[in-house]
Motif scaffolding. Structure first.
Motif, PDB file in Angstrom:
ATOM      1  N   ALA A   2      18.898  35.039 -45.868  1.00 52.33           N
ATOM      2  CA  ALA A   2      18.731  36.064 -46.888  1.00 52.33           C
ATOM      3  C   ALA A   2      19.422  35.592 -48.154  1.00 52.33           C
ATOM      4  CB  ALA A   2      19.324  37.394 -46.423  1.00 52.33           C
ATOM      5  N   ASP A   3      18.642  35.366 -49.210  1.00 51.67           N
ATOM      6  CA  ASP A   3      19.184  34.998 -50.517  1.00 51.67           C
ATOM      7  C   ASP A   3      19.400  36.306 -51.279  1.00 51.67           C
ATOM      8  OD1 ASP A   3      19.817  34.022 -52.995  1.00 51.67           O
ATOM      9  OD2 ASP A   3      17.892  33.045 -53.360  1.00 51.67           O
ATOM     10  N   VAL A   4      20.630  36.777 -51.275  1.00 47.34           N
ATOM     11  CA  VAL A   4      20.959  38.108 -51.789  1.00 47.34           C
ATOM     12  C   VAL A   4      21.387  38.006 -53.257  1.00 47.34           C
ATOM     13  CG1 VAL A   4      22.435  40.119 -51.492  1.00 47.34           C
ATOM     14  CG2 VAL A   4      21.636  38.863 -49.484  1.00 47.34           C
ATOM     15  N   GLY A   5      20.711  38.776 -54.117  1.00 41.44           N
ATOM     16  CA  GLY A   5      20.916  38.641 -55.547  1.00 41.44           C
ATOM     17  C   GLY A   5      20.195  37.414 -56.059  1.00 41.44           C
ATOM     18  N   CYS A   6      18.947  37.254 -55.625  1.00 41.01           N
ATOM     19  CA  CYS A   6      18.205  36.006 -55.844  1.00 41.01           C
ATOM     20  C   CYS A   6      17.692  35.830 -57.265  1.00 41.01           C
ATOM     21  CB  CYS A   6      17.033  35.920 -54.876  1.00 41.01           C
ATOM     22  SG  CYS A   6      15.733  37.158 -55.195  1.00 41.01           S
TER      23      CYS A   6
ATOM     24  N   GLU B 261      27.855  44.968 -45.109  1.00 43.16           N
ATOM     25  CA  GLU B 261      26.395  44.901 -45.018  1.00 43.16           C
ATOM     26  C   GLU B 261      25.938  43.478 -44.731  1.00 43.16           C
ATOM     27  OE1 GLU B 261      22.375  46.526 -45.440  1.00 43.16           O
ATOM     28  OE2 GLU B 261      24.310  47.004 -44.544  1.00 43.16           O
ATOM     29  N   PHE B 262      26.581  42.492 -45.363  1.00 42.58           N
ATOM     30  CA  PHE B 262      26.261  41.096 -45.048  1.00 42.58           C
ATOM     31  C   PHE B 262      26.537  40.815 -43.571  1.00 42.58           C
ATOM     32  CE2 PHE B 262      27.285  39.457 -49.635  1.00 42.58           C
ATOM     33  CZ  PHE B 262      26.244  40.209 -50.128  1.00 42.58           C
ATOM     34  N   ALA B 263      27.658  41.300 -43.084  1.00 41.64           N
ATOM     35  CA  ALA B 263      28.000  41.083 -41.671  1.00 41.64           C
ATOM     36  C   ALA B 263      27.011  41.782 -40.747  1.00 41.64           C
ATOM     37  CB  ALA B 263      29.420  41.580 -41.395  1.00 41.64           C
ATOM     38  N   ARG B 264      26.497  42.906 -41.161  1.00 39.36           N
ATOM     39  CA  ARG B 264      25.543  43.652 -40.331  1.00 39.36           C
ATOM     40  C   ARG B 264      24.248  42.868 -40.116  1.00 39.36           C
ATOM     41  NH1 ARG B 264      21.045  46.582 -40.715  1.00 39.36           N
ATOM     42  NH2 ARG B 264      20.894  46.326 -42.992  1.00 39.36           N
ATOM     43  N   VAL B 265      23.760  42.215 -41.172  1.00 40.20           N
ATOM     44  CA  VAL B 265      22.431  41.592 -41.074  1.00 40.20           C
ATOM     45  C   VAL B 265      22.484  40.182 -40.502  1.00 40.20           C
ATOM     46  CG1 VAL B 265      21.551  43.013 -42.952  1.00 40.20           C
ATOM     47  CG2 VAL B 265      22.391  40.698 -43.465  1.00 40.20           C
ATOM     48  N   VAL B 266      23.647  39.521 -40.550  1.00 43.83           N
ATOM     49  CA  VAL B 266      23.729  38.154 -40.041  1.00 43.83           C
ATOM     50  C   VAL B 266      24.102  38.179 -38.559  1.00 43.83           C
ATOM     51  CG1 VAL B 266      26.172  37.658 -40.553  1.00 43.83           C
ATOM     52  CG2 VAL B 266      24.492  35.828 -40.700  1.00 43.83           C
ATOM     53  N   ARG B 267      23.526  37.274 -37.809  1.00 45.77           N
ATOM     54  CA  ARG B 267      23.768  37.233 -36.365  1.00 45.77           C
ATOM     55  C   ARG B 267      25.207  36.822 -36.070  1.00 45.77           C
ATOM     56  NH1 ARG B 267      24.370  32.020 -35.071  1.00 45.77           N
ATOM     57  NH2 ARG B 267      23.210  30.430 -36.236  1.00 45.77           N
ATOM     58  N   PRO B 268      25.738  37.174 -34.898  1.00 50.50           N
ATOM     59  CA  PRO B 268      27.052  36.656 -34.500  1.00 50.50           C
ATOM     60  C   PRO B 268      27.056  35.128 -34.537  1.00 50.50           C
ATOM     61  CG  PRO B 268      26.372  38.416 -33.035  1.00 50.50           C
ATOM     62  CD  PRO B 268      25.178  38.112 -33.910  1.00 50.50           C
ATOM     63  N   GLY B 269      28.056  34.570 -35.137  1.00 55.56           N
ATOM     64  CA  GLY B 269      28.122  33.122 -35.316  1.00 55.56           C
ATOM     65  C   GLY B 269      27.368  32.633 -36.537  1.00 55.56           C
ATOM     66  N   GLY B 270      26.677  33.555 -37.228  1.00 51.54           N
ATOM     67  CA  GLY B 270      25.919  33.183 -38.413  1.00 51.54           C
ATOM     68  C   GLY B 270      26.825  32.900 -39.595  1.00 51.54           C
ATOM     69  N   LEU B 271      26.211  32.433 -40.679  1.00 49.63           N
ATOM     70  CA  LEU B 271      26.959  31.876 -41.796  1.00 49.63           C
ATOM     71  C   LEU B 271      26.816  32.721 -43.062  1.00 49.63           C
ATOM     72  CD1 LEU B 271      25.958  28.130 -41.304  1.00 49.63           C
ATOM     73  CD2 LEU B 271      27.945  29.335 -40.362  1.00 49.63           C
ATOM     74  N   LEU B 272      27.787  32.570 -43.931  1.00 47.99           N
ATOM     75  CA  LEU B 272      27.779  33.197 -45.243  1.00 47.99           C
ATOM     76  C   LEU B 272      28.190  32.153 -46.269  1.00 47.99           C
ATOM     77  CD1 LEU B 272      27.796  35.695 -47.197  1.00 47.99           C
ATOM     78  CD2 LEU B 272      30.192  36.023 -46.527  1.00 47.99           C
ATOM     79  N   ALA B 273      27.411  32.028 -47.336  1.00 48.38           N
ATOM     80  CA  ALA B 273      27.768  31.181 -48.470  1.00 48.38           C
ATOM     81  C   ALA B 273      27.692  32.040 -49.714  1.00 48.38           C
ATOM     82  CB  ALA B 273      26.811  29.995 -48.581  1.00 48.38           C
ATOM     83  N   LEU B 274      28.807  32.153 -50.442  1.00 42.86           N
ATOM     84  CA  LEU B 274      28.770  32.975 -51.655  1.00 42.86           C
ATOM     85  C   LEU B 274      29.669  32.401 -52.720  1.00 42.86           C
ATOM     86  CD1 LEU B 274      31.485  34.967 -51.932  1.00 42.86           C
ATOM     87  CD2 LEU B 274      30.391  36.120 -50.052  1.00 42.86           C
TER      88      LEU B 274
ATOM     89  N   ALA C 139      15.664  45.049 -53.609  1.00 38.86           N
ATOM     90  CA  ALA C 139      16.624  45.697 -52.713  1.00 38.86           C
ATOM     91  C   ALA C 139      18.004  45.688 -53.345  1.00 38.86           C
ATOM     92  CB  ALA C 139      16.667  44.980 -51.360  1.00 38.86           C
ATOM     93  N   ASP C 140      18.802  46.654 -52.938  1.00 43.51           N
ATOM     94  CA  ASP C 140      20.211  46.739 -53.304  1.00 43.51           C
ATOM     95  C   ASP C 140      21.006  45.991 -52.235  1.00 43.51           C
ATOM     96  OD1 ASP C 140      22.925  47.634 -53.628  1.00 43.51           O
ATOM     97  OD2 ASP C 140      22.186  49.420 -54.658  1.00 43.51           O
ATOM     98  N   MET C 141      21.874  45.073 -52.645  1.00 47.50           N
ATOM     99  CA  MET C 141      22.619  44.275 -51.663  1.00 47.50           C
ATOM    100  C   MET C 141      23.549  45.123 -50.797  1.00 47.50           C
ATOM    101  SD  MET C 141      25.527  42.158 -53.786  1.00 47.50           S
ATOM    102  CE  MET C 141      24.432  41.471 -55.009  1.00 47.50           C
ATOM    103  N   ARG C 142      23.840  46.331 -51.240  1.00 46.40           N
ATOM    104  CA  ARG C 142      24.707  47.212 -50.456  1.00 46.40           C
ATOM    105  C   ARG C 142      23.948  47.934 -49.352  1.00 46.40           C
ATOM    106  NH1 ARG C 142      26.628  49.733 -56.030  1.00 46.40           N
ATOM    107  NH2 ARG C 142      24.369  49.520 -56.197  1.00 46.40           N
ATOM    108  N   ALA C 143      22.607  47.804 -49.343  1.00 46.54           N
ATOM    109  CA  ALA C 143      21.772  48.450 -48.317  1.00 46.54           C
ATOM    110  C   ALA C 143      20.508  47.618 -48.155  1.00 46.54           C
ATOM    111  CB  ALA C 143      21.448  49.881 -48.711  1.00 46.54           C
ATOM    112  N   LEU C 144      20.633  46.471 -47.503  1.00 51.87           N
ATOM    113  CA  LEU C 144      19.516  45.547 -47.374  1.00 51.87           C
ATOM    114  C   LEU C 144      18.473  46.081 -46.392  1.00 51.87           C
ATOM    115  CD1 LEU C 144      21.621  42.268 -47.218  1.00 51.87           C
ATOM    116  CD2 LEU C 144      20.092  42.953 -49.086  1.00 51.87           C
ATOM    117  N   PRO C 145      17.181  45.889 -46.695  1.00 53.75           N
ATOM    118  CA  PRO C 145      16.119  46.364 -45.806  1.00 53.75           C
ATOM    119  C   PRO C 145      15.879  45.410 -44.634  1.00 53.75           C
ATOM    120  CG  PRO C 145      15.144  45.342 -47.726  1.00 53.75           C
ATOM    121  CD  PRO C 145      16.637  45.294 -47.935  1.00 53.75           C
ATOM    122  N   LEU C 146      16.929  45.176 -43.873  1.00 55.63           N
ATOM    123  CA  LEU C 146      16.886  44.250 -42.740  1.00 55.63           C
ATOM    124  C   LEU C 146      17.528  44.915 -41.531  1.00 55.63           C
ATOM    125  CD1 LEU C 146      18.118  40.988 -44.537  1.00 55.63           C
ATOM    126  CD2 LEU C 146      15.805  41.398 -43.681  1.00 55.63           C
ATOM    127  N   ALA C 147      17.018  44.591 -40.359  1.00 51.15           N
ATOM    128  CA  ALA C 147      17.644  45.051 -39.122  1.00 51.15           C
ATOM    129  C   ALA C 147      18.947  44.285 -38.894  1.00 51.15           C
ATOM    130  CB  ALA C 147      16.694  44.843 -37.947  1.00 51.15           C
TER     131      ALA C 147
END
Length: 199
Positions: free
Chosen positions: A48-52, A124-137, A89-97
């Motif tokens: 997910a490229d958030v704020g793309c 919200e970022f933590a909610r949409v990324v899988r356990p063990g998944g990554l974040l780059a910001l 989408a608003d990054m504070r409420a992403l339309p993702l499961a």
């Protein structure tokens, strides 16, 4: 939506075409961060490229074999370069499961979120990324918070928030992320790029 978010979105709507033209090429540190992320993920990993914005970095990630979808609050930014696969989408409420992406990429976007709303956004970022998944910001490094005029359209303004490494690392930990590395570089402002992993 807060007045801050609405005004910042209106500014990006107004400058979208000019912004897309000015920032078509990613700075070398951003390219390096994309290479780093791609090296940690299998081909086809969902990002997910958030704020793309216009989707330039969505394309950058796709060029590295990743299945990237862009999300941005500004409809005009999304349309500025006709990049397919972008979603308003608003990054504070992403339309993702929950737990559906392998990584979240958020470069020069979280810095527009008012400081009190940052923990909610990271959650919200933590909610949409899988356990063990990554974040780059990437963040503006500093202590300031407030309105800044756009240099090439000074009648328009955007909200900017600076962050410091130690307190932001603590915010990430509260959201369930462990920082794995970070880099710094400077342009017209000082930047902090963080890579983290969800526990």
């Amino acid at each position: 939506m807060t007045d801050i978010a609405a005004t910042t979105r209106e500014t990006y709507d107004a400058i979208a075409a000019d912004y897309a033209r000015r920032w078509r090429s990613a700075p070398p540190p951003v390219v390096a961060a994309a290479d780093h992320l791609a090296g940690l993920l299998p081909p086809g990993a969902r990002v997910a490229d958030v704020g793309c914005g216009p989707g330039h970095q969505t394309r950058l990630l796709r060029d590295r074999g990743l299945n990237a979808t862009g999300f941005d609050l500004s409809r005009e930014m999304l349309a500025a370069d006709a990049v397919p696969g972008l979603v308003q989408a608003d990054m504070r409420a992403l339309p993702l499961a929950a737990s559906v992406v392998d990584a979240v990429w958020c470069v020069a976007a979280l810095l527009h979120v008012p400081r009190p709303e940052v923990p909610l956004t990271l959650a919200e970022f933590a909610r949409v990324v899988r356990p063990g998944g990554l974040l780059a910001l990437s963040l503006a490094e500093g202590d300031d918070e407030g309105w800044e005029p756009v240099s090439y359209a000074p009648e328009l303004r955007r909200w900017y928030v600076g962050h410091r490494l130690a307190p932001f690392t603590a915010l990430l930990a509260d959201a369930g992320f462990e920082v794995t590395d970070h880099t710094r570089w400077s342009t017209h402002r000082d930047w902090l790029m963080l890579h983290a992993r969800r526990g």
